[in-house]
Structures are given as C-alpha cells and as structure tokens.
Design a protein around this motif. Structure first.
Motif, mmCIF file in Angstrom:
data_model
loop_
_atom_site.group_PDB
_atom_site.id
_atom_site.type_symbol
_atom_site.label_atom_id
_atom_site.label_comp_id
_atom_site.label_asym_id
_atom_site.label_seq_id
_atom_site.Cartn_x
_atom_site.Cartn_y
_atom_site.Cartn_z
ATOM 1 N N CYS A 159 105.916 -64.066 44.807
ATOM 2 C CA CYS A 159 104.948 -63.267 45.830
ATOM 3 C C CYS A 159 103.638 -64.305 45.315
ATOM 4 O O CYS A 159 103.613 -65.308 45.037
ATOM 5 N N ALA B 139 101.003 -63.585 43.907
ATOM 6 C CA ALA B 139 100.554 -64.136 42.383
ATOM 7 C C ALA B 139 101.441 -65.599 41.953
ATOM 8 O O ALA B 139 100.623 -65.994 40.949
ATOM 9 N N HIS C 32 109.570 -60.888 41.789
ATOM 10 C CA HIS C 32 109.947 -59.349 41.675
ATOM 11 C C HIS C 32 111.460 -59.046 41.985
ATOM 12 O O HIS C 32 112.147 -59.726 42.928
ATOM 13 N N CYS D 22 101.269 -56.024 39.501
ATOM 14 C CA CYS D 22 101.077 -57.216 40.083
ATOM 15 C C CYS D 22 100.076 -57.097 41.316
ATOM 16 O O CYS D 22 99.875 -56.256 42.062
ATOM 17 N N CYS E 34 99.828 -58.559 43.907
ATOM 18 C CA CYS E 34 100.362 -58.390 45.354
ATOM 19 C C CYS E 34 100.701 -57.280 46.018
ATOM 20 O O CYS E 34 100.946 -56.705 46.872
ATOM 21 N N SER F 283 103.287 -55.141 44.708
ATOM 22 C CA SER F 283 104.553 -54.950 44.671
ATOM 23 C C SER F 283 104.740 -53.843 43.632
ATOM 24 O O SER F 283 104.366 -54.092 42.413
ATOM 25 N N LYS G 285 108.954 -57.388 37.539
ATOM 26 C CA LYS G 285 108.591 -58.859 37.517
ATOM 27 C C LYS G 285 109.330 -59.750 36.426
ATOM 28 O O LYS G 285 109.095 -59.318 35.328
HETATM 29 ZN ZN ZN Z 1 103.842 -59.653 42.952
#
Ligand code: ZN
Length: 398
Positions: free
Chosen positions: A237, A239, A244, A288, A290, A292, A296
């Motif tokens: 992602c 990050a 993920h 996270c 992002c 999500s 992770k």
């Molecule tokens: Zn993420």
C-alpha cells in the motif's frame, strides 16, 4: 453514491465485523464442500463458531500432492463434477516434485478476478485505461498483453511498441528485462510503464530491490502476494512498509513458528482450509496510514519457511541478504551457496558483476554489520549464474 459508501465502510469496518463476515462466508460455502468434496469430507466438520474452526486440521502442500498422485490428475479436492470447471492452473513445481493442478469453476475464477480488481489493482492505482504487460502466464482484468512464449528482447520491444503502462512480473525478472534493454541500447525510461506489480519473490517489499526496479523503469513498484492453489492474498500500500492480507476474502492465521496459514472464502470449486503456505511472516494489527482495516505482513513475506539457513547459530533468510546485496547497483544476479562441512554451515554469497574492481570487502563488511555473522563473498562474470523468468532460486545447497 453506492460506491462511495462501500469505500467508507471498507475503511471503517471493525475487526469484529470482519471476523463475523469471515465466519458467515465460511458457513455459507462449507455445506456444499462437506456434502460432495471427498478430500475435505474426510477431514472437516461443520463449523458453527470459531471454536469449531480452530479444531479443523492444518493442511500441507505435500498432502495435496499426495492426493493428486493417488487420484491423478486432479485429485479428490473437487466440490463439483468435472464439467463445471472452466480453467486449469498449475504450480511451477519449483520446490521439487510434481506441479499441482488447480481447477476453477466460473464462480471461483470470478472470485479471483474480483480480488485483483477490487484490491490488487486498486491499491496500485491501476484502472481500465491501463495496458498491462504480463510476464506471468496469466493476466486479469484491464487490457492484458500476455508475454508468454517470447524472448526477453521481444518482451522489451512489445512493451514499448504496444505502449504498456503496467508490468506484472517477478522482481528478478523486472531487473532482468532492464538488463536486456540496457544491453540492447533501449532506454526504458522512454517506455509507458508507470506501475510495476511483483509477485513470486519478496523483492518488491525489500527497499533496495524496489529502489533498483523503480530506477530502472521510472515507475512505482508494488508487491503482491498469492499462490496458484490459494488465489491472490495481498498487496502493498501507500505506506510501503508491508503487505495487507485481504481478510474480507480469506481467514489468515500465523503459527507460533511464524508460518502463514490461510483459508480462502470464495473459491469453493477447489477450496483450501487452514492451508500452511510455507511463507514466513511477521504480522501486525497496528492501524495503517493507508486506512486499510486488514492485517499487515510487516516488510512483506520474509521468505519460505524451508529457505531459512543457519550460520553459527544465527537463523537467516535470503531476503535479509538481498536487502544488502541490492544496494550495489552493479550487481546483476546473486545466489547464496550453502555448504555443510564437518557439522559446520559454510555460506558464501556469489555475485555477478561487470565491474572489474567490485568492492567485495565492503559488501562483506555490510553483510556482517547487518546480519551479525560473517558471510564470504565471491565475484563471478556476468551470465555465469542461472537466469529465471519465474522464481529465482536464491539458496543453492551444495
Ligand atoms: Zn496500508
């Protein structure tokens, strides 16, 4: 409106809601499997709650291989009559032994394709306007140009001629194509490739490897995890510090030894329940950046559980060596030679490079500092080490 709302829901779904969704999907799919699938009927019981799930046995790849060997060619993990299946895939067989054959019904295949569109391509910003050049034997969604049965030179020219914007390949093969382009005087920065998505090896989650691919292609690189027999399982992602795992379509567990175990929740024609992937991971539930909601895998997949090697009591994975070696842009290929002599593990890193004054001692010092043990390094001429279009074999046991 409906779409916007579903995106909001996706990012705000709680862990409890996710668990409830997983259990509901499993309970919806399992009755057919228990009724007609000979492989699973002998192993599974009905699942009403998580207690029941946790009492199901773990399954290994060698059990699947044994089943296909005793009932060739497809084994007994079939929920429906054979004429319901429309696609056949096969594992590379790179770990030795026979490849596994994997069949999909139309419904199972749509499930895989939907995961690519909704999760993998979406995370990488790939849309219907993109042209995807696929150096794997499969491609999904978008306009996908299949790069099978071509030489590497032909693939480079096809990417340029057809204006491909996305490359799907193993990380090693992306670097190999860059090498071929450079040797042929082709400037890849001129190509339309803006995104690369990698699978099969951990490279796209190893910062130095990802930097090398991004520099060679002037593109942004993403990691993707998945297995032929399981389906697409995850993606990196914004990050950029891990992968993920798509928990809306799978149940994931991590054993005390750090092995990832997965149950798919939509490939019911040939499902896998509590499957030991052989991948070693470190998982995190930290939120996270992002957005999500999914678990992770920190730093991506570290390697195969059976790729681990030991040097003077220190357990190491090839990805730890790769992170250091790929900082040296002048290195083409490399392998880790593992030799057991008089109860001692001797490990040497063999690098291929054009440069006559390659700083071997500096590489040895960097490896020693990062890993805490001494690994000898040796330089060989370009073209000496085997090239792979599939997964590179990093550890050679002598
Ligand atoms: Zn993420």
């Amino acid at each position: 409106m409906g779409r916007l709302r579903s995106e909001t829901e996706r990012s705000e779904i709680s862990h409890d809601q996710l668990r409830a969704m997983q259990l509901a999907k499993l309970r919806a799919g399992l009755p057919d499997v228990l009724a007609t699938n000979a492989f699973w009927r002998a192993r599974l019981h009905d699942v009403r709650g998580w207690d029941d799930f946790e009492r199901l046995p773990l399954t290994t790849k060698s059990q699947l291989m044994a089943d296909q060997a005793s009932a060739p060619p497809f084994g007994t993990n079939l929920t429906y009559p054979l004429d319901h299946y429309v696609r056949l895939h096969q594992t590379s067989g790179s770990s030795g032994g026979h490849p596994l054959h994997w069949l999909d019904t139309a419904g199972s295949w749509e499930w895989c394709a939907r995961i690519w569109a909704q999760h993998v391509y979406r995370a990488a910003g790939v849309t219907g306007d993109d042209r995807v050049f696929c150096a794997f034997s499969f491609g999904l969604g978008c306009l996908c140009i299949s790069g099978g049965a071509m030489t590497s030179e032909q693939r480079v020219h096809t990417i340029l001629d057809l204006g491909a914007t996305v490359l799907l390949s193993t990380p090693t093969y992306a670097l190999r194509l860059a090498e071929v382009a450079r040797d042929g005087g082709v400037d890849l920065a001129r190509s339309g490739i803006r995104v690369t998505i990698h699978a099969g090896e951990p490279g796209a989650s190893i910062p130095s490897t990802r930097d090398a691919i991004e520099a060679a292609w002037s593109a942004v690189s993403f990691d993707h995890t998945g297995m032929t027999e399981l389906g697409p399982t995850g993606h990196s992602c914004s990050a950029r510090d891990g992968v993920h795992l798509i928990e809306s379509e799978y149940i994931f567990e991590v054993t005390s030894e750090g092995e990832l175990v997965a149950t798919n929740l939509g490939r019911w024609g040939m499902p896998l329940v509590r499957y030991r992937t052989g991948d070693r991971v470190v998982a995190s539930r930290e939120p996270c950046s992002c957005g999500s909601p999914f678990l992770k895998v920190v730093g991506g997949i570290r390697g195969r559980v059976d790729d681990m090697f030991t040097v003077r009591g220190v357990n190491l994975y090839p990805s730890q060596v790769e992170e250091i070696v790929r900082r040296y842009r002048e290195v083409g290929e490399f392998v880790i030679e593992h030799r057991r002599e008089r109860q001692m593990d001797e490990v040497a890193v063999v690098v291929e490079t054009l440069v006559s004054d390659f700083p071997v001692e500096r590489l040895e010092a960097d490896l020693r500092q990062a890993l805490g043990v001494r690994l000898g390094c040796r330089v060989v001429a370009p073209g000496t080490l085997p090239r792979s279009e599939l997964k590179a074999r990093r550890v050679v046991r002598l």
